[in-house]
Design a protein around this motif. Structure first.
Motif, short mmCIF file in Angstrom:
data_model
loop_
_atom_site.label_atom_id
_atom_site.label_comp_id
_atom_site.label_asym_id
_atom_site.label_seq_id
_atom_site.Cartn_x
_atom_site.Cartn_y
_atom_site.Cartn_z
N ILE A 4 0.99 -1.63 -0.14
CA ILE A 4 0.30 0.08 -0.18
C ILE A 4 0.96 1.26 -0.45
O ILE A 4 0.77 2.16 0.86
N PRO A 5 1.61 1.80 -1.18
CA PRO A 5 2.82 2.87 -1.32
C PRO A 5 2.17 4.03 -0.52
O PRO A 5 2.54 4.89 -0.20
N GLU A 6 0.83 4.09 -1.67
CA GLU A 6 0.04 5.07 -1.07
C GLU A 6 -0.80 5.56 -0.43
O GLU A 6 -0.91 6.63 0.55
N SER A 7 -0.74 4.11 0.81
CA SER A 7 -1.57 4.54 1.66
C SER A 7 -1.00 4.45 3.67
O SER A 7 -1.14 4.82 3.97
#
Lengths: 397, 215
Positions: free
Chosen positions: B74-77
């Motif tokens: 989950i790189p975005e979150s």
């Protein structure tokens, strides 16, 4: 020597790979959803496949606009397009390879006194306007569909993350294929009429045409561009002029890929024609403008709060300025190549009508050459120049 | 498929983290009630329990952090998720400090304030438990996160009102004779209510993360 003449096309290919691969895998790599090496490998493989398998359609349209018939001319046309892209990028002006190559071909037409096929030109220019609009429509519809699916499926954050990664890779591969199929015409299209390659038959089953070999070479140049230069561009795209969630990015890439595919696929074109449906012209389009169109499509669905009309204006100005600049550069460069290096940049067509006006001793000499069928011989296929008419007119008051 | 396999372990750890926070909230609730209901000796065992839970939560948070970055999940979150875990960890810390303060200072809570204190402890603990539900929903079903956030907000307001009531009653009372006693009662009311404030801070982070994650 052949490779030298192809070098401008290969340079154009390298620049396309460096910049436009980011339109397919930029957000995925920039947001660290997909590793750069994975993205570059998939992009390269599918770019090559797209270029070799489906690249012919769009380059055929470019060929109709102006069939550059000498390799020196093809070299300079591709060089002029590459130089235009390079220069306008340096000046931070919106530019697209597709528009630059069209301008450069028109420059060659003007230089070689070849009539530009205005039907093809109108078809190409209308596609430039139509393609971002189509990308916007596709992305808006896909966005709504994805929203509906996510609402129904209620995926956990990790499952959504996994599915998004897989989808970004699959859609990215499709995007790379479509990009190769559509944009190889920009890179190698001008070399098609003067292709130095012959067809190769492998057994009796499989034939690799000269054009496919040419496109393969161009696609390799694009792939080198992907590996050597696109990382920086992808990081910039990912960090985001516009911040997108990975799911929105997926919608943008899918919409872009679909439009690229529609404007490149002969099969879709033939299918639509055979069913009496309006077919999409096979024309190279700008992937960067498709991305902007797709982002605007999502913005419209979200209530139009993210639309920057300044960007739209800049794109529209690029439709006019890029071809004009490229045509001008091509014209000057062709003149330079022909007169300084004495290299043939176009071949005189024998069937071409020539009108020359000579002033001599107050007498106007009009010389015409024309083709006429030899009806007496009864052979309709054989054409022969039967007469030169010289009209003399007294230049008297 | 490998990614899905890797995430299962991580999902287990994140669930474990929220379990720990929820347990700590229950220990806090029972510990303070024990104290208020004249069983102050029991608070020691509750402090030991909450210490263990805090250590476990710390350990899990670090493991989750390493896994999120090492496996690029989950790189975005992940920034939001780590911020969320950290601020939730502060809630346990806060609960532990309050229990410790009760044990060290042994404040004398007059009978007329006991019921209000019990209600305040309940409101604060309820806020933390709803916060845990909101956080779990963020990972599993994002559409219901806001429902829990609203509940946290409700309990936080209740806690604020009860804190205010206790303070007013303490300072208006003639039963609490000295100013130092009044100040001590006020201090403990504030400390207990602080737990619900912590839960609300976590939920504010969550609300922003939900907006960022929405398509």
């Amino acid at each position: 020597m052949i490779l030298f003449f192809l070098s401008s096309g290969l340079f154009l290919g390298w620049s396309l790979g460096g910049n436009d691969a980011a339109n397919v895998f930029g957000t995925a790599v920039g947001t660290k959803m997909v590793k750069f090496r994975t993205a570059a490998l998939i992009a390269s493989i599918f770019l090559i496949l797209g270029a070799v398998i489906s690249g012919a359609g769009a380059s055929h349209t470019l060929g109709k606009l102006g069939a550059v018939n000498a390799i020196g001319g093809a070299f300079m046309v591709a060089f002029a397009a590459a130089f235009t892209v390079f220069m306008m990028t340096r000046l931070q002006l919106p530019v697209s390879t597709s528009q630059a190559i069209v301008g450069a071909i028109i420059g060659w037409n003007l230089f070689s006194h070849t009539q530009t096929d205005y039907n093809s030109l109108v078809k190409i220019v209308s596609t430039w306007v139509m393609s971002p609009i189509l990308a916007a429509v596709f992305s808006a519809l896909l966005y709504l569909l994805l929203k509906l699916i996510l609402k129904k499926w209620k995926l956990s954050i990790f499952r959504l993350d996994s599915y998004t990664r897989i989808a970004l890779i699959v859609v990215g591969a499709f995007g790379a294929y479509s990009l190769g199929a559509n944009n190889i015409a920009n890179v190698m299209g001008v070399f098609v009429p003067v292709s130095p390659f012959n067809d190769i038959s492998i057994g009796n089953f499989f034939t690799v045409t000269g054009i496919q070999q040419l496109f393969f070479l161009g696609a390799i140049a694009i792939s080198v561009g992907v590996f050597t230069y696109s990382y920086k561009v992808m990081k910039t795209v990912g960090a985001g002029v516009v911040k997108l969630t990975p799911q929105s990015a997926l919608v943008v890439v899918l919409a872009e890929s679909l439009v690229l595919f529609l404007f490149a696929s002969s099969s879709v074109h033939d299918f639509l024609v055979s069913h009496n449906l309006p077919a999409f012209p096979l024309v190279p389009v700008s992937s960067s403008q498709l991305v902007i169109g797709a982002i605007i499509g999502i913005g419209l669905v979200q209530g139009g709060r993210n639309i920057n009309f300044k960007i739209l204006g800049r794109i529209a100005s690029g439709w006019v300025t890029t071809p004009i600049i490229a045509a001008l550069i091509a014209f000057i460069a062709l003149f330079f190549l022909q007169n300084t290096f004495n290299i043939e940049v176009y071949k005189q067509k024998p069937a071409q009508q020539k009108v020359t006006l000579i002033n001599r001793d107050s007498i106007k000499v009009k010389e015409k050459s024309e083709n006429k069928k030899d009806e007496d011989m009864g052979n309709h296929n054989k054409k022969k120049v039967i007469a030169n008419k010289i009209e003399l007119k007294n230049h008297t008051s | 498929m490998q990614i899905i396999g890797k995430t299962k372990e991580l999902i287990g750890e994140i669930d474990g983290f929220w379990d720990t926070i929820a347990k700590a909230s229950m220990v806090f609730r029972v510990g303070i009630k024990d104290y208020l209901q004249d069983r102050p000796e029991k608070i020691v065992s509750r402090i030991i329990e909450i210490n263990e839970l805090e250590n476990l939560a710390d350990r899990l948070r670090k493991q989750i952090k390493v896994k999120l970055y090492a496996q690029m999940l989950i790189p975005e979150s992940r920034g939001d998720v780590l911020g969320l875990l950290e601020s939730s960890d502060n809630v346990i810390d806060s609960a532990k400090k309050v229990l410790n303060s009760f044990d060290i200072e042994k404040p004398l809570i007059p009978d007329f304030l006991t019921e209000d204190f019990v209600k305040l402890v309940d409101a604060s603990a309820d806020a933390v438990e709803e916060m845990v539900k909101a956080a779990r929903a963020f990972f599993k079903e994002i559409s219901v996160v806001n429902d829990y956030i609203n509940k946290v907000s409700f309990f936080e307001h209740e806690a604020d009102k009860l804190e205010d009531t206790i303070k007013r009653k303490a300072f208006d009372s003639i039963e609490i004779e000295s100013l130092s006693w009044k100040v001590q009662v006020r201090y403990f009311a504030e400390r207990v209510a602080l737990l619900s404030d912590g839960a609300e801070d976590v939920c504010e982070r969550l609300a922003i993360s939900v907006i960022k994650r929405s398509l």
